[in-house]
Design a protein around this motif. Structure first.
Motif, PDB file in Angstrom:
ATOM      1  N   ASP A  24      92.597  47.129   0.998  1.00 18.11           N
ATOM      2  CA  ASP A  24      91.845  48.368   1.183  1.00 18.11           C
ATOM      3  C   ASP A  24      92.724  49.573   1.518  1.00 18.11           C
ATOM      4  O   ASP A  24      92.319  50.710   1.307  1.00 18.11           O
ATOM      5  CB  ASP A  24      90.785  48.191   2.281  1.00 18.11           C
ATOM      6  CG  ASP A  24      91.389  47.878   3.646  1.00 18.11           C
ATOM      7  OD1 ASP A  24      92.271  46.995   3.711  1.00 18.11           O
ATOM      8  OD2 ASP A  24      90.980  48.499   4.638  1.00 18.11           O
ATOM      9  N   ASN A  25      93.932  49.343   1.987  1.00 18.84           N
ATOM     10  CA  ASN A  25      94.810  50.434   2.403  1.00 18.84           C
ATOM     11  C   ASN A  25      95.563  51.013   1.204  1.00 18.84           C
ATOM     12  O   ASN A  25      96.268  50.291   0.503  1.00 18.84           O
ATOM     13  CB  ASN A  25      95.788  49.914   3.462  1.00 18.84           C
ATOM     14  CG  ASN A  25      96.707  50.985   3.986  1.00 18.84           C
ATOM     15  OD1 ASN A  25      97.619  51.420   3.296  1.00 18.84           O
ATOM     16  ND2 ASN A  25      96.449  51.422   5.206  1.00 18.84           N
ATOM     17  N   ARG A  26      95.417  52.325   0.985  1.00 20.82           N
ATOM     18  CA  ARG A  26      96.024  52.977  -0.186  1.00 20.82           C
ATOM     19  C   ARG A  26      97.548  52.851  -0.185  1.00 20.82           C
ATOM     20  O   ARG A  26      98.149  52.622  -1.232  1.00 20.82           O
ATOM     21  CB  ARG A  26      95.639  54.461  -0.246  1.00 20.82           C
ATOM     22  CG  ARG A  26      94.164  54.715  -0.390  1.00 20.82           C
ATOM     23  CD  ARG A  26      93.701  54.469  -1.794  1.00 20.82           C
ATOM     24  NE  ARG A  26      92.294  54.815  -1.905  1.00 20.82           N
ATOM     25  CZ  ARG A  26      91.545  54.494  -2.926  1.00 20.82           C
ATOM     26  NH1 ARG A  26      92.048  53.817  -3.931  1.00 20.82           N
ATOM     27  NH2 ARG A  26      90.287  54.828  -2.972  1.00 20.82           N
ATOM     28  N   VAL A  27      98.167  53.028   0.970  1.00 22.17           N
ATOM     29  CA  VAL A  27      99.635  52.918   1.047  1.00 22.17           C
ATOM     30  C   VAL A  27     100.070  51.506   0.689  1.00 22.17           C
ATOM     31  O   VAL A  27     101.011  51.311  -0.084  1.00 22.17           O
ATOM     32  CB  VAL A  27     100.154  53.319   2.445  1.00 22.17           C
ATOM     33  CG1 VAL A  27     101.642  53.026   2.590  1.00 22.17           C
ATOM     34  CG2 VAL A  27      99.869  54.798   2.706  1.00 22.17           C
ATOM     35  N   VAL A  44      95.604  43.799 -10.749  1.00 19.44           N
ATOM     36  CA  VAL A  44      94.299  44.456 -10.685  1.00 19.44           C
ATOM     37  C   VAL A  44      93.981  44.543  -9.200  1.00 19.44           C
ATOM     38  O   VAL A  44      93.965  43.525  -8.507  1.00 19.44           O
ATOM     39  CB  VAL A  44      93.220  43.630 -11.422  1.00 19.44           C
ATOM     40  CG1 VAL A  44      91.832  44.198 -11.175  1.00 19.44           C
ATOM     41  CG2 VAL A  44      93.539  43.566 -12.910  1.00 19.44           C
ATOM     42  N   ILE A  45      93.779  45.771  -8.703  1.00 18.46           N
ATOM     43  CA  ILE A  45      93.570  45.960  -7.269  1.00 18.46           C
ATOM     44  C   ILE A  45      92.114  46.321  -6.988  1.00 18.46           C
ATOM     45  O   ILE A  45      91.557  47.217  -7.615  1.00 18.46           O
ATOM     46  CB  ILE A  45      94.518  47.038  -6.704  1.00 18.46           C
ATOM     47  CG1 ILE A  45      95.974  46.571  -6.843  1.00 18.46           C
ATOM     48  CG2 ILE A  45      94.177  47.338  -5.238  1.00 18.46           C
ATOM     49  CD1 ILE A  45      97.009  47.529  -6.294  1.00 18.46           C
ATOM     50  N   VAL A  46      91.530  45.589  -6.044  1.00 19.52           N
ATOM     51  CA  VAL A  46      90.182  45.876  -5.546  1.00 19.52           C
ATOM     52  C   VAL A  46      90.295  46.175  -4.054  1.00 19.52           C
ATOM     53  O   VAL A  46      91.308  45.857  -3.428  1.00 19.52           O
ATOM     54  CB  VAL A  46      89.210  44.706  -5.818  1.00 19.52           C
ATOM     55  CG1 VAL A  46      89.025  44.498  -7.315  1.00 19.52           C
ATOM     56  CG2 VAL A  46      89.687  43.421  -5.151  1.00 19.52           C
ATOM     57  N   GLU A  47      89.245  46.784  -3.486  1.00 14.56           N
ATOM     58  CA  GLU A  47      89.373  47.331  -2.138  1.00 14.56           C
ATOM     59  C   GLU A  47      88.693  46.542  -1.028  1.00 14.56           C
ATOM     60  O   GLU A  47      88.804  46.917   0.139  1.00 14.56           O
ATOM     61  CB  GLU A  47      88.880  48.777  -2.131  1.00 14.56           C
ATOM     62  CG  GLU A  47      89.737  49.655  -3.031  1.00 14.56           C
ATOM     63  CD  GLU A  47      89.483  51.139  -2.836  1.00 14.56           C
ATOM     64  OE1 GLU A  47      88.618  51.509  -2.016  1.00 14.56           O
ATOM     65  OE2 GLU A  47      90.164  51.925  -3.517  1.00 14.56           O
ATOM     66  N   LEU A  65      96.179  37.858  -4.327  1.00 11.93           N
ATOM     67  CA  LEU A  65      96.802  38.348  -3.099  1.00 11.93           C
ATOM     68  C   LEU A  65      95.670  38.933  -2.263  1.00 11.93           C
ATOM     69  O   LEU A  65      95.005  39.879  -2.688  1.00 11.93           O
ATOM     70  CB  LEU A  65      97.852  39.409  -3.416  1.00 11.93           C
ATOM     71  CG  LEU A  65      98.992  38.957  -4.323  1.00 11.93           C
ATOM     72  CD1 LEU A  65      99.879  40.136  -4.710  1.00 11.93           C
ATOM     73  CD2 LEU A  65      99.817  37.872  -3.645  1.00 11.93           C
ATOM     74  N   MET A  66      95.417  38.341  -1.087  1.00 18.26           N
ATOM     75  CA  MET A  66      94.210  38.666  -0.325  1.00 18.26           C
ATOM     76  C   MET A  66      94.550  39.214   1.057  1.00 18.26           C
ATOM     77  O   MET A  66      95.098  38.505   1.901  1.00 18.26           O
ATOM     78  CB  MET A  66      93.368  37.394  -0.175  1.00 18.26           C
ATOM     79  CG  MET A  66      92.031  37.597   0.501  1.00 18.26           C
ATOM     80  SD  MET A  66      90.781  38.345  -0.559  1.00 18.26           S
ATOM     81  CE  MET A  66      90.352  36.956  -1.637  1.00 18.26           C
ATOM     82  N   ASP A  67      94.218  40.493   1.265  1.00 18.14           N
ATOM     83  CA  ASP A  67      94.349  41.077   2.595  1.00 18.14           C
ATOM     84  C   ASP A  67      93.367  40.360   3.517  1.00 18.14           C
ATOM     85  O   ASP A  67      92.284  39.954   3.097  1.00 18.14           O
ATOM     86  CB  ASP A  67      94.039  42.575   2.521  1.00 18.14           C
ATOM     87  CG  ASP A  67      94.280  43.308   3.833  1.00 18.14           C
ATOM     88  OD1 ASP A  67      94.998  42.780   4.704  1.00 18.14           O
ATOM     89  OD2 ASP A  67      93.757  44.429   3.978  1.00 18.14           O
ATOM     90  N   ALA A  68      93.741  40.195   4.766  1.00 18.93           N
ATOM     91  CA  ALA A  68      92.871  39.493   5.708  1.00 18.93           C
ATOM     92  C   ALA A  68      91.754  40.394   6.231  1.00 18.93           C
ATOM     93  O   ALA A  68      90.601  39.988   6.308  1.00 18.93           O
ATOM     94  CB  ALA A  68      93.692  38.945   6.879  1.00 18.93           C
ATOM     95  N   ARG A  69      92.098  41.626   6.582  1.00 22.10           N
ATOM     96  CA  ARG A  69      91.138  42.516   7.226  1.00 22.10           C
ATOM     97  C   ARG A  69      90.764  43.667   6.293  1.00 22.10           C
ATOM     98  O   ARG A  69      91.574  44.550   6.043  1.00 22.10           O
ATOM     99  CB  ARG A  69      91.720  43.062   8.517  1.00 22.10           C
ATOM    100  CG  ARG A  69      92.271  41.949   9.401  1.00 22.10           C
ATOM    101  CD  ARG A  69      92.128  42.193  10.865  1.00 22.10           C
ATOM    102  NE  ARG A  69      92.779  41.165  11.658  1.00 22.10           N
ATOM    103  CZ  ARG A  69      92.353  39.920  11.804  1.00 22.10           C
ATOM    104  NH1 ARG A  69      91.295  39.525  11.153  1.00 22.10           N
ATOM    105  NH2 ARG A  69      92.997  39.050  12.558  1.00 22.10           N
ATOM    106  N   MET A  70      89.523  43.605   5.797  1.00 23.70           N
ATOM    107  CA  MET A  70      89.013  44.645   4.905  1.00 23.70           C
ATOM    108  C   MET A  70      87.550  44.908   5.251  1.00 23.70           C
ATOM    109  O   MET A  70      86.883  44.054   5.827  1.00 23.70           O
ATOM    110  CB  MET A  70      89.094  44.174   3.437  1.00 23.70           C
ATOM    111  CG  MET A  70      90.490  43.982   2.903  1.00 23.70           C
ATOM    112  SD  MET A  70      90.484  43.357   1.201  1.00 23.70           S
ATOM    113  CE  MET A  70      89.933  41.656   1.436  1.00 23.70           C
ATOM    114  N   PRO A  71      87.045  46.090   4.862  1.00 25.69           N
ATOM    115  CA  PRO A  71      85.621  46.379   5.090  1.00 25.69           C
ATOM    116  C   PRO A  71      84.751  45.575   4.124  1.00 25.69           C
ATOM    117  O   PRO A  71      85.254  44.952   3.198  1.00 25.69           O
ATOM    118  CB  PRO A  71      85.526  47.882   4.804  1.00 25.69           C
ATOM    119  CG  PRO A  71      86.652  48.161   3.859  1.00 25.69           C
ATOM    120  CD  PRO A  71      87.750  47.201   4.240  1.00 25.69           C
ATOM    121  N   VAL A  72      83.455  45.616   4.339  1.00 22.98           N
ATOM    122  CA  VAL A  72      82.418  44.972   3.535  1.00 22.98           C
ATOM    123  C   VAL A  72      82.475  43.445   3.663  1.00 22.98           C
ATOM    124  O   VAL A  72      81.569  42.833   4.185  1.00 22.98           O
ATOM    125  CB  VAL A  72      82.460  45.386   2.042  1.00 22.98           C
ATOM    126  CG1 VAL A  72      81.310  44.752   1.260  1.00 22.98           C
ATOM    127  CG2 VAL A  72      82.448  46.898   1.894  1.00 22.98           C
TER     128      VAL A  72
END
Length: 117
Positions: A24-27, A44-47, A65-72
């Motif tokens: 979710d982080n743009r940077v 392919v990037i999703v937020e 590649l899965m970020d741990a902390r994201m909204p939704v």
């Protein structure tokens, strides 16, 4: 149809890999693209995790590649959902690599427990 297994090429070109990245982080999205570009991978990037789950369902991926902390929906929930759907749908196990600044032992165990590799 027949499933193809990605095999790294001798020249180090991995441009054939289908990589889904949930971040979710743009940077961090820019950093991911910059890190993957030298090996020819255009992710392919999703937020969020809900978008990651939908993208996973709609395609064949060599790597997530899965970020741990994201909204939704966070990455742990999305990973657990992907693992459950792989089982129920009979789909092959997709490697899921957790992306997180959380490096404490208990945090790493939590990521692994969700089904991340």
């Amino acid at each position: 149809g027949a499933q193809t297994q990605a095999v790294p090429r001798a020249d180090g070109d991995l441009s054939h890999l289908r990589v889904l990245a949930a971040e979710d982080n743009r940077v961090n999205q820019v950093v991911l693209r910059a890190l993957l570009a030298p090996i020819g991978v255009e992710p392919v990037i999703v937020e969020d995790g809900a978008q990651a789950l939908a993208a996973w369902e709609g395609g064949e991926w060599d790597l997530v590649l899965m970020d741990a902390r994201m909204p939704v929906m966070d990455g742990l929930t999305a990973t657990a959902e992907i693992r459950a759907r792989e089982q129920s749908l009979g789909r092959r196990r997709t490697p899921i690599i957790g992306l997180s600044a959380d490096a404490m032992d208990h945090q790493v165990r939590e990521l692994l427990a969700s089904g991340m590799d």
